[in-house]
Design an enzyme around this catalytic site. Structure first.
Site, PDB file in Angstrom:
ATOM      1  N   CYS A 123      -4.314  12.993  13.133  1.00 34.33           N
ATOM      2  CA  CYS A 123      -5.017  11.721  12.996  1.00 34.33           C
ATOM      3  C   CYS A 123      -4.843  10.926  14.271  1.00 34.33           C
ATOM      4  O   CYS A 123      -4.177  11.373  15.202  1.00 34.33           O
ATOM      5  CB  CYS A 123      -4.583  10.968  11.748  1.00 34.33           C
ATOM      6  N   ARG A 178       1.045  14.621  13.271  1.00 31.51           N
ATOM      7  CA  ARG A 178       1.513  14.407  11.905  1.00 31.51           C
ATOM      8  C   ARG A 178       1.531  15.672  11.038  1.00 31.51           C
ATOM      9  O   ARG A 178       0.804  15.780  10.043  1.00 31.51           O
ATOM     10  CB  ARG A 178       0.699  13.298  11.234  1.00 31.51           C
ATOM     11  N   PRO A 179       2.393  16.639  11.400  1.00 28.74           N
ATOM     12  CA  PRO A 179       2.477  17.853  10.572  1.00 28.74           C
ATOM     13  C   PRO A 179       3.068  17.544   9.190  1.00 28.74           C
ATOM     14  O   PRO A 179       3.665  16.483   8.990  1.00 28.74           O
ATOM     15  CB  PRO A 179       3.434  18.749  11.366  1.00 28.74           C
ATOM     16  N   ARG A 239      -4.764  10.796   4.482  1.00 24.61           N
ATOM     17  CA  ARG A 239      -3.751  11.853   4.583  1.00 24.61           C
ATOM     18  C   ARG A 239      -2.711  11.755   3.479  1.00 24.61           C
ATOM     19  O   ARG A 239      -2.101  12.761   3.117  1.00 24.61           O
ATOM     20  CB  ARG A 239      -2.957  11.801   5.878  1.00 24.61           C
ATOM     21  N   ASP A 263       4.998  20.081   7.669  1.00 21.85           N
ATOM     22  CA  ASP A 263       5.895  21.218   7.482  1.00 21.85           C
ATOM     23  C   ASP A 263       7.091  20.884   6.580  1.00 21.85           C
ATOM     24  O   ASP A 263       7.507  21.705   5.756  1.00 21.85           O
ATOM     25  CB  ASP A 263       6.397  21.729   8.849  1.00 21.85           C
ATOM     26  N   GLN A 264       7.625  19.668   6.694  1.00 23.60           N
ATOM     27  CA  GLN A 264       8.807  19.318   5.896  1.00 23.60           C
ATOM     28  C   GLN A 264       8.464  19.214   4.406  1.00 23.60           C
ATOM     29  O   GLN A 264       9.280  19.548   3.555  1.00 23.60           O
ATOM     30  CB  GLN A 264       9.413  17.995   6.382  1.00 23.60           C
ATOM     31  N   LYS A 286       0.834  -1.216   0.000  1.00 23.10           N
ATOM     32  CA  LYS A 286       0.000   0.000   0.000  1.00 23.10           C
ATOM     33  C   LYS A 286       0.865   1.260   0.000  1.00 23.10           C
ATOM     34  O   LYS A 286       0.650   2.170  -0.801  1.00 23.10           O
ATOM     35  CB  LYS A 286      -0.905   0.005   1.239  1.00 23.10           C
ATOM     36  N   ASN A 287       1.842   1.310   0.896  1.00 24.96           N
ATOM     37  CA  ASN A 287       2.593   2.557   1.070  1.00 24.96           C
ATOM     38  C   ASN A 287       3.613   2.819  -0.032  1.00 24.96           C
ATOM     39  O   ASN A 287       4.197   3.896  -0.090  1.00 24.96           O
ATOM     40  CB  ASN A 287       3.254   2.589   2.457  1.00 24.96           C
ATOM     41  N   ARG A 346      -8.705  -0.503   4.747  1.00 29.91           N
ATOM     42  CA  ARG A 346      -7.841   0.500   4.116  1.00 29.91           C
ATOM     43  C   ARG A 346      -6.477  -0.091   3.790  1.00 29.91           C
ATOM     44  O   ARG A 346      -5.798   0.386   2.883  1.00 29.91           O
ATOM     45  CB  ARG A 346      -7.646   1.695   5.054  1.00 29.91           C
ATOM     46  N   ASP A 348       4.928   0.557  12.015  1.00 25.58           N
ATOM     47  CA  ASP A 348       3.717  -0.088  11.489  1.00 25.58           C
ATOM     48  C   ASP A 348       3.592  -1.550  11.920  1.00 25.58           C
ATOM     49  O   ASP A 348       2.587  -2.195  11.609  1.00 25.58           O
ATOM     50  CB  ASP A 348       3.687   0.005   9.951  1.00 25.58           C
TER      51      ASP A 348
HETATM   52  C1  EPZ Z   1       4.348   6.905   6.315  1.00 26.42           C
HETATM   53  O1  EPZ Z   1       3.611   7.981   6.867  1.00 26.42           O
HETATM   54  C2  EPZ Z   1       3.405   5.729   6.207  1.00 26.42           C
HETATM   55  N1  EPZ Z   1       2.290   6.100   5.349  1.00 26.42           N
HETATM   56  C3  EPZ Z   1       2.915   5.352   7.593  1.00 26.42           C
HETATM   57  O2  EPZ Z   1       2.113   4.197   7.448  1.00 26.42           O
HETATM   58  C4  EPZ Z   1       4.120   5.015   8.477  1.00 26.42           C
HETATM   59  O3  EPZ Z   1       3.690   4.756   9.791  1.00 26.42           O
HETATM   60  C5  EPZ Z   1       5.090   6.185   8.493  1.00 26.42           C
HETATM   61  O4  EPZ Z   1       5.461   6.552   7.139  1.00 26.42           O
HETATM   62  C6  EPZ Z   1       6.387   5.911   9.257  1.00 26.42           C
HETATM   63  O5  EPZ Z   1       7.005   4.773   8.730  1.00 26.42           O
HETATM   64  C7  EPZ Z   1       2.449   6.056   4.033  1.00 26.42           C
HETATM   65  O6  EPZ Z   1       3.491   5.710   3.509  1.00 26.42           O
HETATM   66  C8  EPZ Z   1       1.248   6.384   3.190  1.00 26.42           C
HETATM   67  P1  EPZ Z   1       6.486  10.253   8.251  1.00 26.42           P
HETATM   68  P2  EPZ Z   1       4.173   9.453   6.815  1.00 26.42           P
HETATM   69  O7  EPZ Z   1       6.374  11.526   7.513  1.00 26.42           O
HETATM   70  O8  EPZ Z   1       4.941   9.640   5.570  1.00 26.42           O
HETATM   71  C9  EPZ Z   1       6.933  13.622  11.613  1.00 26.42           C
HETATM   72  C10 EPZ Z   1       0.310   2.751   8.009  1.00 26.42           C
HETATM   73  O9  EPZ Z   1      -0.187   2.191   9.016  1.00 26.42           O
HETATM   74  N2  EPZ Z   1       6.805  14.613  10.528  1.00 26.42           N
HETATM   75  O10 EPZ Z   1       7.664   9.391   7.998  1.00 26.42           O
HETATM   76  O11 EPZ Z   1       3.058  10.377   7.101  1.00 26.42           O
HETATM   77  C11 EPZ Z   1       5.620  12.848  11.837  1.00 26.42           C
HETATM   78  O12 EPZ Z   1       4.723  13.567  12.641  1.00 26.42           O
HETATM   79  C12 EPZ Z   1       0.886   4.113   8.118  1.00 26.42           C
HETATM   80  O13 EPZ Z   1       0.332   2.237   6.875  1.00 26.42           O
HETATM   81  C13 EPZ Z   1       7.014  15.959  10.796  1.00 26.42           C
HETATM   82  O14 EPZ Z   1       7.267  16.359  11.941  1.00 26.42           O
HETATM   83  O15 EPZ Z   1       5.164   9.413   8.064  1.00 26.42           O
HETATM   84  C14 EPZ Z   1       6.129  11.575  12.479  1.00 26.42           C
HETATM   85  O16 EPZ Z   1       6.317  11.775  13.855  1.00 26.42           O
HETATM   86  C15 EPZ Z   1       0.372   5.022   9.120  1.00 26.42           C
HETATM   87  N3  EPZ Z   1       6.899  16.849   9.758  1.00 26.42           N
HETATM   88  C16 EPZ Z   1       7.496  11.366  11.797  1.00 26.42           C
HETATM   89  O17 EPZ Z   1       7.851  12.625  11.231  1.00 26.42           O
HETATM   90  C17 EPZ Z   1       6.636  16.463   8.482  1.00 26.42           C
HETATM   91  O18 EPZ Z   1       6.539  17.326   7.592  1.00 26.42           O
HETATM   92  C18 EPZ Z   1       7.499  10.329  10.690  1.00 26.42           C
HETATM   93  O19 EPZ Z   1       6.410  10.571   9.805  1.00 26.42           O
HETATM   94  C19 EPZ Z   1       6.438  15.096   8.223  1.00 26.42           C
HETATM   95  C20 EPZ Z   1       6.544  14.184   9.254  1.00 26.42           C
END
Ligand code: EPZ
Length: 422
Positions: free
Chosen positions: A117, A122-123, A93, A125-126, A22-23, A399, A307
């Site tokens: 969520c 989950r901001p 998202r 900003d990056q 999926k991801n 999902r 995950d």
């Molecule tokens: C991806 O989410 C996956 N989703 C998530 O899968 C997975 O848990 C996560 O990566 C971590 O491995 C998809 O690929 C669609 P991140 P993502 O940006 O990209 C912080 C599932 O169950 N952050 O790596 O949204 C954030 O808050 C799911 O399939 C910022 O601070 O995760 C978190 O603490 C849920 N600013 C950390 O980074 C930003 O701009 C990692 O989040 C972006 C992220």
């Protein structure tokens, strides 16, 4: 709404085919927007999130034809809109991943800001900062991200991510593929899904090196060609079935699962006493006897994946001794704890750490969870519990897990999908 009714106690045995990831599939579907012609993507999982993504592509004007063989043909020549509405982004998202491709190809994008969520704030900003590093102007107006590229399009730049972010790295890769000049991205996420996206982009003619490491370099191209790609197997689905096989003292072949994507998980499984080895085109998982308590803390790849944290916790509820599980990626990813406790698990939490003491038996109960992996965990616990477990509100499961009840039933589990009356 549906629920799953599980009669626990049958060891899982047999072979199960692991679906496409999926991801990986989600960003790859969005990446097809970078080309103004036709792209073919194969091995898509049949999931609600994939349907939401194709709805968004259609809303933008793309032609989407899905085939019985799990492939999809996307025609990007008819895209006429650069707006992703709140209605779709709030449902999923990952829709924010449309930002990079739209901005790179059309010079403009209007994408609803995803809210928080169940698992954390989950901001994004990056995602926004890296677009700015490529020359974009980004504003937040009425809950929408409004981004525009400079005249002539995005320009390559250097960007160091403040946090390791999977989605942020993916959005940046897609945008940089069509930017003018070279982009250097540092402190990138290294997940296999990022490498799969890079492979898909390379099939379109993108010039990307370093994916799978923390520094990725992209030579922007003036235009990209059609995508032709087969999505990798879902390592999280594989890890979920691994935990289910182990907890039920089963013996299961995970067809298509790849050891090299699951090293951290397999090493913890081994320490818990679960045998995982390569066999044919997949991985064979076996367990009998006692489970040993093992500590984990979640980390970005190649560390132990967040995950699979909940599923591993289900395993530890039956281990001999105590294990400590720390969630370091998301701030609120223990929703499964109170529900597992209702099934007889002995778990205490303090902050982002859970202390699990193994119990001799779990018992069936009516449970429900508010996110995908927590829901899968309750299913696994139900398979091993004594008596009947009802996992309610399984739309979360739909999902991210393709036909989970059919796959489990194929392995001998007593599980049925029924309509939930309330
Ligand atoms: C991806 O989410 C996956 N989703 C998530 O899968 C997975 O848990 C996560 O990566 C971590 O491995 C998809 O690929 C669609 P991140 P993502 O940006 O990209 C912080 C599932 O169950 N952050 O790596 O949204 C954030 O808050 C799911 O399939 C910022 O601070 O995760 C978190 O603490 C849920 N600013 C950390 O980074 C930003 O701009 C990692 O989040 C972006 C992220």
């Amino acid at each position: 709404m549906d629920k799953l009714v599980i009669e626990g106690g049958s060891p899982l045995r047999g072979a199960v085919r692991i679906s496409g990831a999926k991801n990986a599939a989600l960003p790859i579907l969005f990446a097809s927007l970078l080309h103004s012609g036709k792209s073919t993507i194969r091995n898509l999982p049949r999931l609600a999130d994939i349907r939401t993504t194709t709805m968004l592509l259609i809303e933008l004007g793309a032609g989407v034809s899905t085939a019985e063989d799990r492939s999809v043909l996307i025609d990007g020549s008819t895209v006429h809109s650069v707006e992703a509405s709140y209605d779709l982004v709030r449902r999923m998202r990952a829709s924010v991943l449309v930002l990079g491709p739209l901005l790179a190809r059309f010079g403009r994008a209007r994408v609803s800001l995803p809210g928080g969520c169940a698992i954390g704030t989950r901001p994004v900003d990056q995602h926004l900062r890296v677009m700015e590093a490529m020359g974009a102007t980004v504003e937040i107006k009425s809950g929408y991200i409004e981004a525009s590229a400079p005249k002539g399009g995005l320009v390559g730049g250097r960007f160091v991510f403040d946090v390791v972010t999977v989605g942020g790295t993916e959005n940046a890769l897609m945008a940089a593929a069509l930017a003018r000049g070279t982009t250097h991205l540092e402190n990138c996420a290294r997940e296999p899904e990022i490498c799969d996206l890079a492979t898909a982009l390379r099939s379109m003619g993108a010039q990307i090196t370093g994916d799978g490491t923390s520094v990725i370099v992209i030579e922007g191209q003036e235009a990209l060609g059609p995508m032709n790609h087969t999505v990798i197997a879902d390592r999280i689905e594989a890890g979920t079935f691994m935990a289910a096989a182990a907890l039920t003292h089963g013996d299961v072949l995970l067809t298509g699962a790849r050891m090299e994507h699951l090293d951290a998980v397999v090493s913890k499984m081994a320490r818990a006493g679960v045998e995982v080895r390569r066999e044919g085109e997949g991985l064979r998982v076996r367990h009998h006897g006692e489970l040993h308590a093992v500590d984990i803390d979640t980390q970005p790849y190649p560390g132990f994946p967040t995950d699979l944290q909940a599923q591993f916790m289900a395993l530890m509820t039956r281990a001999s001794g105590g294990s400590t599980i720390s969630e370091t990626v998301f701030e609120n990813r223990f929703m499964h704890v109170p529900e597992l406790s209702r099934m007889g698990a002995d778990i205490r939490t303090r902050g982002n750490t859970a202390f699990v003491r193994g119990v001799p038996e779990l018992h069936g109960a009516s449970v429900m969870a508010t996110d995908l992996r927590a829901s899968a965990t309750l299913v696994i616990a139900g398979l091993a519990a004594k008596g009947t477990t009802e996992v309610r509100r399984i739309y979360h499961l739909d999902r991210g897990y393709e036909a989970i009840e059919e796959k489990l039933a194929g392995l001998g589990a007593k599980v049925e999908r029924r309509a939930q009356d309330d």
